[in-house]
Design an enzyme around this catalytic site. Structure first.
Site, PDB file in Angstrom:
ATOM      1  N   CYS A  93      -0.890   7.186 -11.145  1.00 17.23           N
ATOM      2  CA  CYS A  93      -1.133   6.178 -10.121  1.00 17.23           C
ATOM      3  C   CYS A  93      -2.625   5.892 -10.006  1.00 17.23           C
ATOM      4  O   CYS A  93      -3.441   6.815  -9.883  1.00 17.23           O
ATOM      5  CB  CYS A  93      -0.591   6.648  -8.772  1.00 17.23           C
ATOM      6  SG  CYS A  93      -0.588   5.364  -7.501  1.00 17.23           S
ATOM      7  N   GLU A 146       2.560   3.802 -11.688  1.00 20.47           N
ATOM      8  CA  GLU A 146       2.323   2.753 -10.688  1.00 20.47           C
ATOM      9  C   GLU A 146       0.830   2.453 -10.690  1.00 20.47           C
ATOM     10  O   GLU A 146       0.025   3.232 -10.191  1.00 20.47           O
ATOM     11  CB  GLU A 146       2.774   3.220  -9.301  1.00 20.47           C
ATOM     12  CG  GLU A 146       2.775   2.123  -8.256  1.00 20.47           C
ATOM     13  CD  GLU A 146       3.482   2.573  -6.979  1.00 20.47           C
ATOM     14  OE1 GLU A 146       2.788   3.053  -6.065  1.00 20.47           O
ATOM     15  OE2 GLU A 146       4.725   2.432  -6.922  1.00 20.47           O
ATOM     16  N   TYR A 164       0.852  -1.187   0.000  1.00 20.38           N
ATOM     17  CA  TYR A 164       0.000   0.000   0.000  1.00 20.38           C
ATOM     18  C   TYR A 164       0.892   1.242   0.000  1.00 20.38           C
ATOM     19  O   TYR A 164       1.837   1.335   0.793  1.00 20.38           O
ATOM     20  CB  TYR A 164      -0.904   0.025   1.233  1.00 20.38           C
ATOM     21  CG  TYR A 164      -1.954  -1.060   1.217  1.00 20.38           C
ATOM     22  CD1 TYR A 164      -3.200  -0.838   0.650  1.00 20.38           C
ATOM     23  CD2 TYR A 164      -1.675  -2.323   1.733  1.00 20.38           C
ATOM     24  CE1 TYR A 164      -4.165  -1.849   0.612  1.00 20.38           C
ATOM     25  CE2 TYR A 164      -2.625  -3.338   1.697  1.00 20.38           C
ATOM     26  CZ  TYR A 164      -3.864  -3.091   1.136  1.00 20.38           C
ATOM     27  OH  TYR A 164      -4.801  -4.082   1.095  1.00 20.38           O
ATOM     28  N   SER A 165       0.580   2.174  -0.885  1.00 21.26           N
ATOM     29  CA  SER A 165       1.338   3.416  -0.933  1.00 21.26           C
ATOM     30  C   SER A 165       1.201   4.161   0.392  1.00 21.26           C
ATOM     31  O   SER A 165       0.100   4.242   0.962  1.00 21.26           O
ATOM     32  CB  SER A 165       0.836   4.310  -2.066  1.00 21.26           C
ATOM     33  OG  SER A 165       1.087   3.724  -3.317  1.00 21.26           O
ATOM     34  N   TYR A 222      -2.386  -0.719 -10.417  1.00 20.40           N
ATOM     35  CA  TYR A 222      -2.646  -1.973  -9.697  1.00 20.40           C
ATOM     36  C   TYR A 222      -4.022  -2.523 -10.059  1.00 20.40           C
ATOM     37  O   TYR A 222      -4.837  -1.827 -10.650  1.00 20.40           O
ATOM     38  CB  TYR A 222      -2.567  -1.713  -8.192  1.00 20.40           C
ATOM     39  CG  TYR A 222      -3.297  -0.490  -7.731  1.00 20.40           C
ATOM     40  CD1 TYR A 222      -4.659  -0.528  -7.448  1.00 20.40           C
ATOM     41  CD2 TYR A 222      -2.623   0.738  -7.627  1.00 20.40           C
ATOM     42  CE1 TYR A 222      -5.344   0.609  -7.042  1.00 20.40           C
ATOM     43  CE2 TYR A 222      -3.311   1.874  -7.219  1.00 20.40           C
ATOM     44  CZ  TYR A 222      -4.659   1.813  -6.943  1.00 20.40           C
ATOM     45  OH  TYR A 222      -5.332   2.942  -6.555  1.00 20.40           O
TER      46      TYR A 222
END
Length: 293
Positions: free
Chosen positions: A251, A291, A79-80, A293
């Site tokens: 992101c 980035e 997790y960022s 996901y």
């Protein structure tokens, strides 16, 4: 030409799956309204001061307890980190993550829960969790405060950008580069940390542009997505991206980068430029960061 900033030492993988840092949950608050279909939480964990040094843009890992279907421990989910390097309260003994509860249907139609996300969304103050990291070196905030930042996010992808903006806010206005956030969410109520972004947008050299897909439409009646806002930003945005001091960060949900690149390709074409060549130059220079996901 000004001197380049010195290279930083980036902390990496100080804690691994087999030897994690045990942290304690300090707080857990829901960011979205109860009526929202998106259940997103701001979870803060604490640890001994200085035990987990990190930079903005890095991630922390959390693994749910128990074993997977192969009888092995679950792999940590990254997790960022959603706060700057000083921690959630500035004391260097905590960090925050932004977690969306994952619910989905199996092939048989049963409801299933993402193990890590539900563990974190349900965590209570005082609970202990094993944490790994910090992870990542390609998505970190540039060391040079004069760097311009074009930040493009959807949903919880805004988490690392909250950390970027927090750190930038601690620096003197003089010599600070521009920051322009493009943030795509379904509704204004789902815009995570909206009050903070409104405060940042009131500061010099900072802009925040929303794309509200369930509340706004384009001129031809389509839902508005973040790539539409990029296209509308036009040549001023392209000029900023071409500035050698600018870094672009993307992101969010996997696949968003396709629309983002299509928007930039259209802007480049309008200017008589080759987007693929420009993007390649950005990537080679270390100024294009994705980035998803």
């Amino acid at each position: 030409m000004p001197d380049s900033p010195p290279e930083r030492e980036i902390p990496l993988n100080l804690y691994r799956h087999g030897d994690p840092l045990v942290v304690r949950v300090r707080s857990n608050r829901r960011l979205t309204a109860a009526a929202s279909g998106n259940d997103v939480h701001h979870v803060v964990v604490e640890f001994p001061q200085g035990a987990f040094p990190f930079l903005e843009g890095q991630s922390a890992g959390f693994a749910p307890p128990g074993l997977n279907a192969r009888g092995r421990p679950h792999v940590p989910r990254l997790y960022s980190i959603a706060c700057d390097r000083s921690g959630d309260d500035g004391a260097g003994d905590s960090l925050a993550i932004c977690v969306k509860r994952v619910l989905y249907r199996t092939e048989s139609g049963d409801e299933a829960h993402g193990r890590a996300s539900n563990m974190l969304c349900d965590a209570q103050p005082g609970d202990t969790l094993p944490m790994t990291g910090p992870a990542g070196r390609e998505f970190v905030l540039p060391a040079d405060p004069a760097a311009n930042l074009v930040l493009i996010a959807t949903g919880t992808g805004v988490a690392p950008f909250r950390a970027f903006a927090q750190h930038r806010a601690t620096l003197p206005h003089a010599g600070r580069g521009q920051l322009w956030l493009f943030f795509g969410v379904q509704t204004r109520a789902d815009a995570l940390y909206a009050d903070e972004w409104d405060a940042h947008a009131a500061q010099p050299a900072t802009r925040v542009t929303y794309a509200l897909s369930r509340e706004e439409t384009t001129a031809d009646g389509r839902r508005v997505y973040v790539q539409d806002r990029l296209r509308e930003a036009g040549q001023p945005l392209l000029a900023l991206v071409r500035d050698p001091r600018t870094h672009v960060y993307v992101c969010g949900i996997k696949g968003m980068e396709v629309g983002v690149e299509a928007a930039f390709a259209a802007l480049a074409q309008d200017a008589g430029l080759d987007w693929q060549a420009l993007r390649q130059a950005l990537w080679i220079a270390g100024r294009w960061h994705v980035e998803v996901y």
